[in-house]
Motif scaffolding. Structure first.
Motif, mmCIF file in Angstrom:
data_model
loop_
_atom_site.group_PDB
_atom_site.id
_atom_site.type_symbol
_atom_site.label_atom_id
_atom_site.label_comp_id
_atom_site.label_asym_id
_atom_site.label_seq_id
_atom_site.Cartn_x
_atom_site.Cartn_y
_atom_site.Cartn_z
ATOM 1 N N THR A 78 0.849 -1.191 0.000
ATOM 2 C CA THR A 78 0.000 0.000 0.000
ATOM 3 C C THR A 78 0.887 1.244 0.000
ATOM 4 N N LEU A 79 0.717 2.084 -1.029
ATOM 5 C CA LEU A 79 1.430 3.363 -1.123
ATOM 6 C C LEU A 79 0.495 4.480 -0.687
ATOM 7 N N ASN A 80 0.959 5.311 0.234
ATOM 8 C CA ASN A 80 0.139 6.407 0.756
ATOM 9 C C ASN A 80 0.603 7.751 0.218
ATOM 10 N N ASN A 81 -0.303 8.714 0.222
ATOM 11 C CA ASN A 81 0.011 10.051 -0.295
ATOM 12 C C ASN A 81 1.133 10.739 0.470
ATOM 13 N N ASP A 82 1.315 10.369 1.738
ATOM 14 C CA ASP A 82 2.360 11.020 2.549
ATOM 15 C C ASP A 82 3.720 10.356 2.374
ATOM 16 N N LEU A 83 3.854 9.536 1.293
ATOM 17 C CA LEU A 83 5.113 8.864 0.963
ATOM 18 C C LEU A 83 5.531 7.834 2.011
ATOM 19 N N THR A 84 4.547 7.203 2.649
ATOM 20 C CA THR A 84 4.804 6.064 3.503
ATOM 21 C C THR A 84 4.171 4.834 2.851
ATOM 22 N N PHE A 85 4.603 3.661 3.275
ATOM 23 C CA PHE A 85 4.062 2.438 2.691
ATOM 24 C C PHE A 85 3.946 1.343 3.743
ATOM 25 N N THR A 86 3.119 0.353 3.419
ATOM 26 C CA THR A 86 3.027 -0.886 4.189
ATOM 27 C C THR A 86 3.173 -2.038 3.215
ATOM 28 N N LYS A 87 4.027 -3.000 3.558
ATOM 29 C CA LYS A 87 4.257 -4.161 2.691
ATOM 30 C C LYS A 87 4.036 -5.428 3.504
ATOM 31 N N ASN A 88 3.098 -6.264 3.054
ATOM 32 C CA ASN A 88 2.820 -7.541 3.704
ATOM 33 C C ASN A 88 3.197 -8.668 2.751
ATOM 34 N N THR A 89 3.869 -9.687 3.265
ATOM 35 C CA THR A 89 4.275 -10.825 2.441
ATOM 36 C C THR A 89 4.000 -12.136 3.169
ATOM 37 N N GLN A 90 3.707 -13.163 2.362
ATOM 38 C CA GLN A 90 3.487 -14.501 2.902
ATOM 39 C C GLN A 90 4.100 -15.515 1.950
ATOM 40 N N TYR A 91 4.881 -16.450 2.481
ATOM 41 C CA TYR A 91 5.533 -17.478 1.674
ATOM 42 C C TYR A 91 4.580 -18.668 1.534
ATOM 43 N N LEU A 92 3.888 -18.717 0.402
ATOM 44 C CA LEU A 92 2.857 -19.719 0.190
ATOM 45 C C LEU A 92 3.437 -21.126 0.166
ATOM 46 N N GLY A 93 2.718 -22.065 0.788
ATOM 47 C CA GLY A 93 3.164 -23.451 0.831
ATOM 48 C C GLY A 93 4.278 -23.708 1.814
ATOM 49 N N LYS A 94 4.734 -22.672 2.491
ATOM 50 C CA LYS A 94 5.847 -22.799 3.434
ATOM 51 C C LYS A 94 5.456 -22.330 4.828
ATOM 52 N N SER A 95 4.662 -21.272 4.878
ATOM 53 C CA SER A 95 4.259 -20.726 6.170
ATOM 54 C C SER A 95 2.961 -19.942 6.008
ATOM 55 N N THR A 96 2.151 -19.929 7.069
ATOM 56 C CA THR A 96 0.929 -19.119 7.073
ATOM 57 C C THR A 96 1.177 -17.754 7.710
ATOM 58 N N ASP A 97 2.399 -17.523 8.192
ATOM 59 C CA ASP A 97 2.730 -16.241 8.814
ATOM 60 C C ASP A 97 2.783 -15.131 7.770
#
Length: 252
Positions: free
Chosen positions: A58-77
């Motif tokens: 997610t890119l925000n107008n205030d030039l901050t971001f949030t990045k979520n990742t999940q390694y499929l088939g390896k972990s549900t975290d």
């Protein structure tokens, strides 16, 4: 007299030319100034030792971001990173920075393309796999809608996260009731009306079936919906909202 005037004319032409070039540069097409780039981008990028890396940025107008990742088939975290990003001089690439790393992404029309370590687009058979697609704020179909409230009560202690997905291609609804998987058909009609029919689900028994029973009743009764700021509500007539959903790209 003419010889004296010519040099001044040449200087004037150069000044005008410089200003024109400068204005052209300022007004040139670039993603930063001409695209509605702020929003959420979703995709699954290649992974050397897993089925793929599900990525939501997610890119925000205030030039901050949030990045979520999940390694499929390896972990549900799901790993979450927050930080700031900056644009390059051309206004077409952003660099996402955290305390430990930085990544470059090319910003296209409704797309975000992961670049290699040299800031270049990745080529080859897997090139398209590095492209994340922007999600519309008011998109309804083909999204995982997580059930967060049911008849005014916050969903807590469910055996499994209840959710639904409204398929765009075949007008089929699918999801999980908190215990069993379910599927059926739906129609979206004028005036934000909705109709669910031919609902079926698996028959596994769970310690608490209350959420499942009420969820299925809501799908039978709901006849209209609202979608505001990424929140989907299912309603019956003008009664209070029966079920409230939010997008969760990692629900399964």
């Amino acid at each position: 007299m003419i010889k004296k005037i010519v040099p001044f004319l040449m200087i004037a032409v150069l000044i005008v030319s410089c200003k024109t070039n400068k204005n052209a540069a300022l007004n040139s097409d670039n993603s930063m100034s001409n695209l509605d780039w702020n929003g959420t981008y979703v995709g699954t990028t290649p992974c050397a030792d897993c089925e793929g890396i599900k990525t939501v940025i997610t890119l925000n107008n205030d030039l901050t971001f949030t990045k979520n990742t999940q390694y499929l088939g390896k972990s549900t975290d799901v790993s979450t990173e927050n930080g700031s990003f900056s644009w390059n001089k051309a206004g077409n690439t952003v660099t996402l920075k955290t305390d430990t790393a930085s990544n470059d992404y090319f910003v296209g029309e409704h797309t975000l393309t992961h670049l290699d370590l040299n800031g270049k687009k990745i080529t080859g058979d897997l090139a398209d796999k590095y492209i994340l697609k922007q999600q519309g704020a008011d998109t309804l179909k083909d999204l995982p809608w997580k059930l967060v409230e049911l008849r005014g009560k916050v969903i807590e202690n469910a055996p499994k996260q209840p959710y639904l997905i409204l398929g765009a291609a075949d007008n089929r609804v699918s999801g999980n009731t908190s215990c069993n998987g379910f599927g059926g058909e739906y129609e979206l009609l004028e005036g934000n009306r909705v109709k669910f029919s031919k609902m079926m689900h698996t028959m596994m028994a769970c310690p608490n079936m209350t959420i499942e029973n009420e969820f299925m009743q809501v799908l039978e009764m709901a006849d209209n919906y609202t979608l505001v700021n990424g929140v989907l509500n299912l309603n019956k007539g003008r009664m209070a909202t029966m079920a409230k959903f939010e997008i969760d790209y990692f629900v399964n």
